[in-house]
Design an enzyme around this catalytic site. Structure first.
Site, mmCIF file in Angstrom:
data_model
loop_
_atom_site.group_PDB
_atom_site.id
_atom_site.type_symbol
_atom_site.label_atom_id
_atom_site.label_comp_id
_atom_site.label_asym_id
_atom_site.label_seq_id
_atom_site.Cartn_x
_atom_site.Cartn_y
_atom_site.Cartn_z
ATOM 1 C CE LYS A 93 -2.552 1.101 3.596
ATOM 2 N NZ LYS A 93 -3.435 0.872 4.721
ATOM 3 C CE LYS A 142 16.033 -7.278 -31.532
ATOM 4 N NZ LYS A 142 15.157 -6.586 -30.621
ATOM 5 C CE LYS A 168 16.906 -10.865 -25.407
ATOM 6 N NZ LYS A 168 15.612 -10.798 -26.114
ATOM 7 C CG ASP A 169 13.154 -17.464 -28.764
ATOM 8 O OD1 ASP A 169 13.725 -17.649 -29.849
ATOM 9 O OD2 ASP A 169 12.399 -18.304 -28.227
ATOM 10 C CG ASP A 170 12.441 -9.764 -30.009
ATOM 11 O OD1 ASP A 170 12.705 -9.262 -28.894
ATOM 12 O OD2 ASP A 170 12.203 -9.089 -31.015
ATOM 13 C CD GLU A 171 11.752 -8.257 -25.752
ATOM 14 O OE1 GLU A 171 12.759 -8.863 -26.154
ATOM 15 O OE2 GLU A 171 11.528 -7.052 -25.996
ATOM 16 C CG HIS A 259 13.415 -9.460 -21.693
ATOM 17 N ND1 HIS A 259 12.658 -8.296 -21.613
ATOM 18 C CD2 HIS A 259 14.185 -9.346 -22.805
ATOM 19 C CE1 HIS A 259 12.974 -7.525 -22.649
ATOM 20 N NE2 HIS A 259 13.893 -8.135 -23.384
ATOM 21 N N GLY A 340 20.118 -1.433 -28.046
ATOM 22 C CA GLY A 340 20.810 -0.502 -28.942
ATOM 23 C C GLY A 340 22.318 -0.599 -28.848
ATOM 24 N N GLY A 362 20.861 -6.996 -30.719
ATOM 25 C CA GLY A 362 19.970 -7.495 -31.763
ATOM 26 C C GLY A 362 20.257 -6.729 -33.038
#
Ligand code: 1AE
Length: 415
Positions: A93, A142, A168-171, A259, A340, A362
């Protein structure tokens, strides 16, 4: 008695911060205090939060706003030994109550003892790859949505040929009919084996583990049975406890890369949310991430350098100090500054992280004018040069480093 200690930064032009701290310590533990009869107070004392310190920073000549750093200790007996209970106690809270930010969190030795941390960690990942010293290189798929298995296979093979250590796979690649997880893993691991015959290099493929929480363990096992040697997981969309359940599961015997998707909703404001070093550092490591991705200070999505270094420390310090002086051992997680990144940024990344870092890209790999494999090679050349202390411009002038030269001509370099 053991306690977990939360540190907050609280902004207010005129608040009585001592009073505010007391109201947090009482409000988030026993709820009310002054109105209780003495006998009840004695009974509740072991549950009462304690104000450890209040440091008020008044407006000064630099016109910094008025704020206080407040530390409060919460008795472990108030909450079960899991991350959801801890977070709801210290910042549930309260996170909605004015300009207040959770800037640090120390857990007690007894809380920490319930968390094995990363199953492999930095050294385990290095062991699996057989690379003990240099920084690792990760490449990100990508343009994956709408591609079938043969499209993915080609992309994977080209990334692997460039000499990357992890792919790695793209998320944003979720379970889908064109490239379902089992088939995707089989296809990509076959491409990895083929590339290894050319490069002589092992690699880990972190396949994106997605779908409803109730099916994640089954999906992870399906991927592992199909040959997956790593997993990618969008931790914050599910919660730290889900990562913890996966990482401690006896059948999930592969490294997990965390990620940071959604983290930007929580850490960037100086007034609200949770500091990046807690969110992407301490809690990720506690919950068992073997590798943790986060924005660097230099690429397309940036974070202040001191926050980056604080994440690094939270992920890698040998012994995580708990508040009452008791050290607890958790394997270090691999830091993966991302977003980037291009070869010209490698010297800055290595300056900040040393060799214990995964350089991750990527667009900086696939966007190389000579192609994806050349993109990987440009990074490997940049890493080699930076490790040898050779300026990238100079290193790129060698005829066998055309890939690095092309990358620097396109994106520039910063040393
Ligand atoms: C901070 C996460 C970065 C990431 O997942 C990603 O896909 C980066 O891609 P590039 O390197 O910016 O193209």
């Amino acid at each position: 008695m053991s306690y977990c200690v939360a540190s907050y930064r609280c902004f207010d032009e005129k608040a009585d911060f001592e009073k505010k701290a007391l109201s947090i310590a009482v409000g988030l533990t026993v709820g009310s205090w002054t109105d209780l009869p003495e006998a009840k107070k004695a009974e509740m004392d072991k549950h009462l939060g304690r104000v450890l310190s209040v440091e008020v920073h008044e407006v000064d000549s630099t016109n910094t706003e008025r704020y206080a750093d407040i530390r409060i200790a919460y008795p472990d007996i108030n909450f079960s030994a899991d991350i959801p209970a801890l977070l709801v106690t210290v910042f549930g809270k309260l996170s909605m109550d004015g300009c207040i930010r959770l800037i640090d969190l120390h857990v007690s030795e007894s809380f920490m003892s319930r968390f094995p941390g990363p199953k492999f960690g930095m050294h385990g990942v290095r062991d699996q790859l057989g690379v003990s010293e240099r920084p690792l290189l990760m490449s990100i798929f990508k343009s994956v949505i709408g591609h079938d298995l043969s499209g993915l296979r080609e992309q994977f093979y080209n990334q692997a040929l460039g000499g990357v250590d992890l792919i790695k796979d793209d998320e944003i690649l979720f379970e889908n009919p064109l490239t379902p997880i089992g088939k995707r893993v089989e296809t990509c691991m076959a491409a990895a084996a083929e590339a290894e015959r050319v490069t002589g290099q092992k690699l880990l493929y972190a396949v994106n583990l997605t779908g409803p929480t109730s099916g994640l363990v089954a999906k992870a096992k399906e991927a592992i049975d199909a040959g997956a040697n790593a997993l990618l997981f969008n931790v914050l969309a599910y919660g730290f406890d889900v990562l913890h359940e996966l990482s401690r599961h006896p059948d999930i015997r592969v490294p997990i890369a965390a990620h940071p998707a959604l983290a930007g909703a929580l850490y960037p404001s100086p007034y609200y949310g949770i500091a990046a070093s807690v969110l992407l550092g301490k809690l990720m490591r506690l919950a068992g991430a073997d590798l943790v991705l986060f924005p660097s200070p230099y690429g397309s999505v940036v974070m202040p350098r001191e926050e980056n270094l604080a994440i690094r420390d939270a992920l890698t310090t040998d012994r995580l100090e708990t508040d009452y002086g008791a050290p607890a051992d958790l394997r270090p997680s691999f830091p993966v500054p991302s977003a980037g990144i291009h070869p010209g940024l490698v010297p800055l990344i290595l300056r900040d992280f040393g060799t214990d870092v995964v350089v991750n890209a990527g667009g900086g790999i696939h966007g190389h004018p000579m192609g994806t494999a050349a993109g990987g090679r440009a990074f490997r050349q940049a890493i080699e040069a930076a490790l040898a202390g050779i300026p990238l411009q100079e290193a790129a002038s060698r005829p066998d480093r055309q890939e690095l030269k092309t990358a620097i001509d396109l994106w520039g370099s910063r040393e």
